[in-house]
Design a protein around this motif. Sequence first.
Motif, mmCIF file in Angstrom:
data_model
loop_
_atom_site.group_PDB
_atom_site.id
_atom_site.type_symbol
_atom_site.label_atom_id
_atom_site.label_comp_id
_atom_site.label_asym_id
_atom_site.label_seq_id
_atom_site.Cartn_x
_atom_site.Cartn_y
_atom_site.Cartn_z
ATOM 1 N N THR A 185 -16.336 -16.565 -0.769
ATOM 2 C CA THR A 185 -14.879 -15.839 -0.656
ATOM 3 C C THR A 185 -13.858 -16.651 -0.373
ATOM 4 O O THR A 185 -14.227 -17.883 0.124
ATOM 5 N N SER A 186 -12.618 -16.527 -0.674
ATOM 6 C CA SER A 186 -11.595 -17.452 -0.836
ATOM 7 C C SER A 186 -11.139 -17.683 0.559
ATOM 8 O O SER A 186 -10.061 -18.469 0.617
ATOM 9 N N GLY A 187 -11.566 -16.997 1.873
ATOM 10 C CA GLY A 187 -11.408 -17.547 3.030
ATOM 11 C C GLY A 187 -9.662 -16.954 3.583
ATOM 12 O O GLY A 187 -9.169 -17.835 4.332
ATOM 13 N N THR A 188 -9.578 -16.129 3.008
ATOM 14 C CA THR A 188 -8.140 -15.593 3.128
ATOM 15 C C THR A 188 -8.420 -15.067 4.745
ATOM 16 O O THR A 188 -7.212 -15.049 5.365
ATOM 17 N N THR A 189 -9.475 -14.637 5.241
ATOM 18 C CA THR A 189 -9.694 -14.322 6.635
ATOM 19 C C THR A 189 -10.737 -15.187 6.920
ATOM 20 O O THR A 189 -12.109 -14.700 7.321
ATOM 21 N N GLY A 302 -6.711 -5.314 -9.968
ATOM 22 C CA GLY A 302 -7.415 -5.425 -8.908
ATOM 23 C C GLY A 302 -7.029 -6.430 -8.354
ATOM 24 O O GLY A 302 -6.394 -7.508 -8.857
ATOM 25 N N GLY A 303 -7.688 -6.682 -7.110
ATOM 26 C CA GLY A 303 -7.704 -7.951 -6.394
ATOM 27 C C GLY A 303 -6.456 -8.060 -5.273
ATOM 28 O O GLY A 303 -6.551 -8.357 -4.214
ATOM 29 N N SER A 304 -5.233 -7.224 -5.678
ATOM 30 C CA SER A 304 -4.285 -6.720 -4.623
ATOM 31 C C SER A 304 -3.826 -5.572 -5.177
ATOM 32 O O SER A 304 -4.266 -4.963 -6.358
ATOM 33 N N ARG A 323 -5.752 0.707 -15.089
ATOM 34 C CA ARG A 323 -6.808 1.370 -14.213
ATOM 35 C C ARG A 323 -6.690 0.504 -12.982
ATOM 36 O O ARG A 323 -6.993 -0.572 -13.156
ATOM 37 N N HIS A 324 -6.500 0.914 -11.909
ATOM 38 C CA HIS A 324 -6.575 0.278 -10.792
ATOM 39 C C HIS A 324 -8.017 0.275 -10.061
ATOM 40 O O HIS A 324 -8.694 1.132 -10.069
ATOM 41 N N ALA A 325 -8.126 -0.924 -9.823
ATOM 42 C CA ALA A 325 -9.662 -1.029 -9.180
ATOM 43 C C ALA A 325 -9.604 -1.990 -7.977
ATOM 44 O O ALA A 325 -8.518 -2.684 -7.393
ATOM 45 N N TRP A 326 -10.552 -1.611 -6.992
ATOM 46 C CA TRP A 326 -10.952 -2.405 -5.919
ATOM 47 C C TRP A 326 -12.067 -2.920 -5.872
ATOM 48 O O TRP A 326 -13.201 -2.245 -6.292
ATOM 49 N N MET A 328 -14.528 -6.670 -4.031
ATOM 50 C CA MET A 328 -14.404 -7.685 -3.311
ATOM 51 C C MET A 328 -15.519 -8.773 -3.679
ATOM 52 O O MET A 328 -16.500 -8.407 -4.492
ATOM 53 N N THR A 329 -15.522 -10.166 -3.369
ATOM 54 C CA THR A 329 -16.512 -11.203 -3.803
ATOM 55 C C THR A 329 -17.901 -10.499 -3.494
ATOM 56 O O THR A 329 -18.925 -10.357 -4.214
ATOM 57 N N GLU A 330 -17.869 -9.663 -2.259
ATOM 58 C CA GLU A 330 -19.200 -9.154 -1.812
ATOM 59 C C GLU A 330 -19.663 -7.883 -2.443
ATOM 60 O O GLU A 330 -20.945 -7.806 -2.230
ATOM 61 N N LYS A 358 -3.626 4.707 -6.107
ATOM 62 C CA LYS A 358 -5.037 4.753 -5.312
ATOM 63 C C LYS A 358 -6.088 3.857 -5.861
ATOM 64 O O LYS A 358 -5.547 3.511 -6.978
ATOM 65 N N GLN A 359 -6.788 3.251 -5.231
ATOM 66 C CA GLN A 359 -7.917 2.395 -5.718
ATOM 67 C C GLN A 359 -8.738 3.156 -6.180
ATOM 68 O O GLN A 359 -9.952 2.359 -7.093
ATOM 69 N N GLY A 360 -9.122 4.356 -6.172
ATOM 70 C CA GLY A 360 -9.858 5.272 -7.187
ATOM 71 C C GLY A 360 -11.175 5.406 -6.362
ATOM 72 O O GLY A 360 -11.475 5.806 -5.235
ATOM 73 N N GLY A 417 -13.604 -5.176 6.005
ATOM 74 C CA GLY A 417 -12.493 -5.772 6.500
ATOM 75 C C GLY A 417 -11.216 -4.892 6.050
ATOM 76 O O GLY A 417 -10.308 -5.378 6.572
ATOM 77 N N ASP A 418 -11.396 -3.769 5.259
ATOM 78 C CA ASP A 418 -10.195 -3.242 4.762
ATOM 79 C C ASP A 418 -10.134 -1.936 5.377
ATOM 80 O O ASP A 418 -11.054 -1.427 5.985
ATOM 81 N N VAL A 419 -8.847 -1.424 5.453
ATOM 82 C CA VAL A 419 -8.711 0.082 6.013
ATOM 83 C C VAL A 419 -8.185 0.919 5.041
ATOM 84 O O VAL A 419 -7.167 0.494 3.940
ATOM 85 N N ASP A 432 -4.491 -1.283 4.176
ATOM 86 C CA ASP A 432 -4.320 -2.697 4.310
ATOM 87 C C ASP A 432 -5.392 -3.215 4.794
ATOM 88 O O ASP A 432 -6.508 -2.724 4.905
ATOM 89 N N ARG A 433 -5.522 -4.589 4.692
ATOM 90 C CA ARG A 433 -6.376 -5.367 5.308
ATOM 91 C C ARG A 433 -6.359 -5.065 6.806
ATOM 92 O O ARG A 433 -5.356 -5.139 7.260
ATOM 93 N N SER A 434 -7.526 -4.966 7.533
ATOM 94 C CA SER A 434 -7.269 -4.745 8.866
ATOM 95 C C SER A 434 -6.139 -5.872 9.677
ATOM 96 O O SER A 434 -5.708 -5.641 10.611
ATOM 97 N N GLY A 523 -4.450 -15.541 -6.028
ATOM 98 C CA GLY A 523 -3.395 -14.947 -6.620
ATOM 99 C C GLY A 523 -3.021 -14.045 -5.454
ATOM 100 O O GLY A 523 -1.860 -13.137 -5.950
ATOM 101 N N LYS A 524 -3.297 -13.753 -4.404
ATOM 102 C CA LYS A 524 -2.976 -12.637 -3.488
ATOM 103 C C LYS A 524 -1.831 -13.269 -2.520
ATOM 104 O O LYS A 524 -1.644 -14.583 -2.510
ATOM 105 N N ILE A 525 -0.834 -12.614 -1.970
ATOM 106 C CA ILE A 525 -0.038 -12.977 -1.147
ATOM 107 C C ILE A 525 -0.890 -13.472 0.221
ATOM 108 O O ILE A 525 -1.551 -12.799 0.640
#
Length: 542
Positions: A185-189, A302-304, A323-326, A328-330, A358-360, A417-419, A432-434, A523-525
């Motif tokens: 995982t890219s270690g954003t968290t 997706g990804g963000s 097509r919006h997708a959601w 994670m690496t996991e 919506k992510q679908g 870890g997402d809400v 959001d991310r929690s 590429g995420k904020i």
Amino acid sequence: MQALMQDWPLLCTKVLDHAANWHPMREVISRSIEGPIHRTNYGEIRSRALKVAQALDKSGIRLGDRCATLAWNTWRHLEVWYGALGIGAIYHTVNPRLFADQIVWIVNDAEDRILFVDLTFVPMVEKLIDKMPTIERVVILTDAAHMPETNLRNAVAYEEWIGAVDGDFRWAEFPETTAAGMCYTSGTTGMPKGVVYSHRSNVIHSWMAASGDMMGIGGRDTIMSVVPLFHANSWGLAFTSPMIGAKLVLPGAKLDGASVHELLETEKVTMTAAVPTVWLMLLQHLEATGGTLSTLKRVVIGGSACPRSMTEAFLKKYGVEVRHAWGMTETSPLATVCNVKPETDGDDVERWLDLQMKQGLVPFGVEMRIVDDADKQLPHDGKTFGRLQVRGPAVAASYYKGMGAEAFQTDGFFDTGDVATIDQYGYMQITDRSKDVIKSGGEWISSIDLENVAVGHPDVAEAAVIGIKHPKWDERPLLIIVPKKDRSPTKADLLAYMDGKIAKWWMPDDVVIADDIPHTATGKIQKLALRERYRDYRLPTA
Ligand code: ADP
């Protein structure tokens, strides 16, 4: 009673065999790192992947050994994946955009034995190699003519390395649950954590991903994997494309708007996938040049969160379906994709655009729920938000070496870890991310929702929202925007634009016009860095 059906292990090499046997001439096109466009096909890729397998075997790489790659999307990178898979070794994609320290940490944690590296990253590897003692050999993904001067011990040009074997080799056989690939995982968290895919999970995920309501692709498609092989398993495209016998386009190192546009047009791409930042660059390029998208039918984003303005631009200006997708690496990574259910009135364009916020929906093979902090399951009313959890055959059961164990629930669900909310039709929407939700007076404000609205302003290129400490409300939203070139929107413009589009109490307390917004390696904020940058910021309302 035991069933009487054949035991046919779901091995990734069978995917390439299928493509090579039944679609041998289907092309795989790459923008090479050396420059020119390179053309090959699934038949040749298999022949060369067999050589990779044989050369790995000759180098003493065995079942379960990790083979690291620091590379862009090209045919050679693809061959390395399948070659490693073919002896039961593990392709381990390392994201070259990470900080040097993280790269070193990841390679050491995975104990990679061999490193495949693109020309682009040779100088970086030269600086880091002494800190990566498990790497025995570096293979530079080029030919003898382009081999750079290097002090890397034992370095060899890829073409020389596979040229030294005859390709008379057979794929190894082993159980389908054998480890196939590794991605951190890219270690954003927090610290990067290793996710280990199996042959079985990759095959099942790719079947799922190709299906009509997911990516909806088939053998007549030309698929461009702009999403890198090093980003969450290339969203499965390295397997999905050969599985269905589709032409595959790999954009190499050039992901700017002009280069992506050129390949989309010259190779007549029909489907593509990547994170919103890539599409932002493409849309800006099209706007500036008056370019069109003459063959592209669909883009999976997706990804963000994909803002409505982006979906709308693709559809209304260029006739391309988003097509919006959601995921994670996991989750291998695709877990939900937004498509239209008959009961949603999605045939109406405006309604469809709303739906795409919506992510679908989950496909068969992903179970999904939202829970509160006491683990009580929450209703699907599209309003109540809670912690998003998933379970399925392509979802991680634990991290490498047991890190982050708290994310794995006793009943097999993984806490993302997402809400999120889930509506009455089953559409999931990420709030959001929690760690990123803004807690204002005991209520939550979604930073994603605010960003999506702000970026719809015609003068705004990019927007980010973070919570800033507030003496009365605990936190209040600060909007940070990067204007489009030669535009200068003001705070008042932004607030007037957002007025009426969001709840009054969600309105940002202040707006900062900035030159840039930092991004993560995928590429995420980068909210963490933004919070750091504005740590001492005083809101006018405080
Ligand atoms: P990392 O977790 O290191 O950032 P991933 O690529 O695995 O790397 O990121 C997964 C996360 O990205 C998800 O948990 C979610 O927060 C976010 N994400 C992915 N797709 C979307 C989307 N369509 N909308 C909003 N957030 C998304």
